[in-house]
Design a protein around this motif. Structure first.
Motif, PDB file in Angstrom:
ATOM      1  N   TRP A 203       0.827  -1.206   0.000  1.00  0.00           N
ATOM      2  CA  TRP A 203       0.000   0.000   0.000  1.00  0.00           C
ATOM      3  C   TRP A 203       0.866   1.263   0.000  1.00  0.00           C
ATOM      4  CZ3 TRP A 203       1.171   3.219   3.945  1.00  0.00           C
ATOM      5  CH2 TRP A 203       1.626   2.680   5.163  1.00  0.00           C
ATOM      6  N   VAL A 204       2.171   1.096   0.183  1.00  0.00           N
ATOM      7  CA  VAL A 204       3.063   2.254   0.271  1.00  0.00           C
ATOM      8  C   VAL A 204       3.190   2.915  -1.088  1.00  0.00           C
ATOM      9  CG1 VAL A 204       5.384   3.008   0.862  1.00  0.00           C
ATOM     10  CG2 VAL A 204       4.297   1.191   2.183  1.00  0.00           C
ATOM     11  N   SER A 205       3.078   4.236  -1.107  1.00  0.00           N
ATOM     12  CA  SER A 205       3.060   4.945  -2.377  1.00  0.00           C
ATOM     13  C   SER A 205       3.791   6.273  -2.281  1.00  0.00           C
ATOM     14  CB  SER A 205       1.613   5.207  -2.813  1.00  0.00           C
ATOM     15  OG  SER A 205       0.990   6.089  -1.888  1.00  0.00           O
ATOM     16  N   GLY A 206       4.047   6.835  -3.426  1.00  0.00           N
ATOM     17  CA  GLY A 206       4.658   8.152  -3.513  1.00  0.00           C
ATOM     18  C   GLY A 206       4.890   8.510  -4.964  1.00  0.00           C
ATOM     19  N   PHE A 207       4.686   9.774  -5.269  1.00  0.00           N
ATOM     20  CA  PHE A 207       4.947  10.277  -6.624  1.00  0.00           C
ATOM     21  C   PHE A 207       4.169   9.488  -7.680  1.00  0.00           C
ATOM     22  CE2 PHE A 207       8.703  10.957  -3.940  1.00  0.00           C
ATOM     23  CZ  PHE A 207       8.668  12.338  -3.869  1.00  0.00           C
ATOM     24  N   SER A 208       2.890   9.240  -7.356  1.00  0.00           N
ATOM     25  CA  SER A 208       1.946   8.621  -8.290  1.00  0.00           C
ATOM     26  C   SER A 208       2.237   7.160  -8.609  1.00  0.00           C
ATOM     27  CB  SER A 208       1.878   9.421  -9.598  1.00  0.00           C
ATOM     28  OG  SER A 208       1.452  10.745  -9.342  1.00  0.00           O
ATOM     29  N   LYS A 209       3.042   6.513  -7.796  1.00  0.00           N
ATOM     30  CA  LYS A 209       3.315   5.090  -7.988  1.00  0.00           C
ATOM     31  C   LYS A 209       3.276   4.349  -6.657  1.00  0.00           C
ATOM     32  CE  LYS A 209       6.087   5.417 -12.211  1.00  0.00           C
ATOM     33  NZ  LYS A 209       7.361   5.029 -12.880  1.00  0.00           N
ATOM     34  N   PHE A 210       3.059   3.028  -6.759  1.00  0.00           N
ATOM     35  CA  PHE A 210       3.091   2.157  -5.588  1.00  0.00           C
ATOM     36  C   PHE A 210       4.414   1.393  -5.562  1.00  0.00           C
ATOM     37  CE2 PHE A 210      -1.475   2.645  -6.250  1.00  0.00           C
ATOM     38  CZ  PHE A 210      -1.946   2.812  -4.953  1.00  0.00           C
ATOM     39  N   ASP A 211       4.877   1.081  -4.353  1.00  0.00           N
ATOM     40  CA  ASP A 211       6.038   0.197  -4.203  1.00  0.00           C
ATOM     41  C   ASP A 211       5.563  -1.253  -4.235  1.00  0.00           C
ATOM     42  OD1 ASP A 211       7.523   2.465  -3.890  1.00  0.00           O
ATOM     43  OD2 ASP A 211       7.702   2.299  -1.709  1.00  0.00           O
ATOM     44  N   SER A 212       6.352  -2.112  -4.836  1.00  0.00           N
ATOM     45  CA  SER A 212       6.080  -3.549  -4.830  1.00  0.00           C
ATOM     46  C   SER A 212       7.372  -4.298  -4.520  1.00  0.00           C
ATOM     47  CB  SER A 212       5.494  -4.007  -6.171  1.00  0.00           C
ATOM     48  OG  SER A 212       6.436  -3.838  -7.213  1.00  0.00           O
ATOM     49  N   ILE A 213       7.234  -5.541  -4.112  1.00  0.00           N
ATOM     50  CA  ILE A 213       8.386  -6.332  -3.668  1.00  0.00           C
ATOM     51  C   ILE A 213       8.425  -7.674  -4.401  1.00  0.00           C
ATOM     52  CG2 ILE A 213       9.384  -7.596  -1.713  1.00  0.00           C
ATOM     53  CD1 ILE A 213       9.857  -4.691  -1.438  1.00  0.00           C
ATOM     54  N   GLN A 214       9.611  -8.050  -4.865  1.00  0.00           N
ATOM     55  CA  GLN A 214       9.802  -9.373  -5.447  1.00  0.00           C
ATOM     56  C   GLN A 214      10.034 -10.392  -4.340  1.00  0.00           C
ATOM     57  OE1 GLN A 214      13.198  -8.588  -7.980  1.00  0.00           O
ATOM     58  NE2 GLN A 214      11.915  -8.448  -9.802  1.00  0.00           N
ATOM     59  N   LEU A 215       9.388 -11.539  -4.461  1.00  0.00           N
ATOM     60  CA  LEU A 215       9.572 -12.600  -3.476  1.00  0.00           C
ATOM     61  C   LEU A 215      10.385 -13.760  -4.039  1.00  0.00           C
ATOM     62  CD1 LEU A 215       6.057 -12.740  -1.765  1.00  0.00           C
ATOM     63  CD2 LEU A 215       8.074 -11.425  -1.108  1.00  0.00           C
ATOM     64  N   HIS A 216      11.008 -13.530  -5.201  1.00  0.00           N
ATOM     65  CA  HIS A 216      11.835 -14.583  -5.783  1.00  0.00           C
ATOM     66  C   HIS A 216      13.288 -14.148  -5.946  1.00  0.00           C
ATOM     67  CE1 HIS A 216      12.355 -12.725  -9.790  1.00  0.00           C
ATOM     68  NE2 HIS A 216      11.102 -12.318  -9.670  1.00  0.00           N
TER      69      HIS A 216
END
Length: 352
Positions: free
Chosen positions: A317-330
């Motif tokens: 849900w973390v966001s900033g500058f019109s984008k969301f952060d995502s995380i790779q789990l691999h």
């Protein structure tokens, strides 16, 4: 003469002590008989004082209501007394069912025996509640056997490491101790992104557009066995939708970013169906996903270790500058940056 006087005094004192102890004991036992659960909470906000020993229960309510379960469930029962009090009487009532679908223990826990439907009533002192329905259904937790507790034992489903079970009509759950939680070390359950088989079972449709609504997902992602169960498809979700809150441009602490979007609604769906007996499921933060990734890790991806689909990165849900952060789990835990219209996998998390 002095010895006789002393003996008489001691006898009188002993008799007085016996009388006082006897009166005190009688009062304590009377209170326990009628109000052994006085410390229980009262959702109606009514008087929870000690029930008068002369008071009689005139109505019994099964607060738990109608339920679908696939693991043991704690019931709660309230008794209304003619002195105006309401009490938690779960441990006092006798539970009765119309068939052998479930069994109840002395604590009021329903333990599934087989799949099917039954009606449950609770009785105390000749007063019986209205019936509620209880459906024992197929489990929605991968690696779990219907009727078993949700735990790390065989058939318990938690931390199931099968490389193929995530492809079924179920969700993987992993238990993690999040040492970086702001409130202190907290145990949490995380889910994998769902298979298309599961979302189909729940009546989901594909809506890959900015006005998506309701029970929908964006795309079906094929896993080839490198970072997910080989030969199966898994649902990915956008973070936009009709009425969704766009990514914050004012910093990363705005938890409303993505609210009511497709991914957000998926985690809310788990709350609606009380997945794994829990409510409070939500999209994790970067910190939470990192805790999932690094917890008890020596090597390997979430697919290698627990059979999760992991080719796509997972939303936060973390966001900033019109984008969301995502995380790779691999691979690495370094965040990626995606716009709200980009479909990604979703893990939902709940505090235990």
């Amino acid at each position: 003469m002095n010895n006789l006087k002393r003996t008489t005094q001691l006898t009188t004192i002993a008799a007085t002590i016996i009388l006082l102890v006897g009166c005190g004991s009688g009062g304590a036992f009377e209170g326990d008989t009628n109000g052994s659960n006085n410390s229980g909470s009262n959702s109606s906000g009514s008087n929870q004082g000690t029930v008068n020993p002369e008071a009689r229960v005139y109505e019994i309510i099964i607060d738990t209501g109608n339920k679908e379960i696939y693991s043991p469930l704690q019931y709660k029962v309230t008794g209304k007394y003619d002195d105006g009090n309401e009490q938690d009487i779960t441990k006092l009532v006798k539970f009765e069912v119309t068939n052998n679908i479930v069994s109840f223990d002395d604590e009021g826990v329903a333990m599934p025996n087989t799949i099917g439907r039954t009606e449950v009533t609770a009785t105390l002192n000749g007063v019986t509640s209205d019936p509620v329905t209880l459906d024992v259904v197929e489990t929605l937790v991968c690696g779990h056997t219907t009727g078993n507790p949700l735990d790390k034992n065989l058939g318990g489903g938690i931390d199931d490491d099968s490389k193929s079970s995530a492809s079924g009509e179920c969700l993987k759950i992993r238990e993690v101790l999040d040492s970086d939680d702001p409130t202190g070390p907290t145990y949490k359950w995380f889910t994998s992104s769902p298979s298309t088989a599961l979302v189909a079972k729940l009546g989901y449709s594909i809506q890959d557009n900015s006005t998506n609504t309701g029970d929908s997902y964006a795309t079906s992602n094929y896993e080839d066995g490198n970072n997910g169960p080989a030969g199966y498809h898994f649902a990915s979700f956008r973070q936009d939708g009709d009425g969704a809150v766009p990514p914050s441009s004012t910093g990363s602490s705005n938890r409303d970013a993505g609210k009511d979007g497709q991914a957000y609604r998926w985690c809310q769906k788990l709350n609606t169906i009380e997945f794994a007996g829990k409510t409070g499921w939500h999209i994790p933060s970067i910190s939470e996903l990192n805790s999932l990734n690094k917890y008890q890790k020596t090597a390997g991806s979430m697919y290698d270790r627990f059979g999760w689909p992991a080719t796509l990165d997972y939303h936060t849900w973390v966001s900033g500058f019109s984008k969301f952060d995502s995380i790779q789990l691999h691979d690495s835990s370094n965040p990626l940056f995606v716009t709200a219209d980009e479909a990604r996998y979703v893990s939902c998390v709940v505090d235990l």
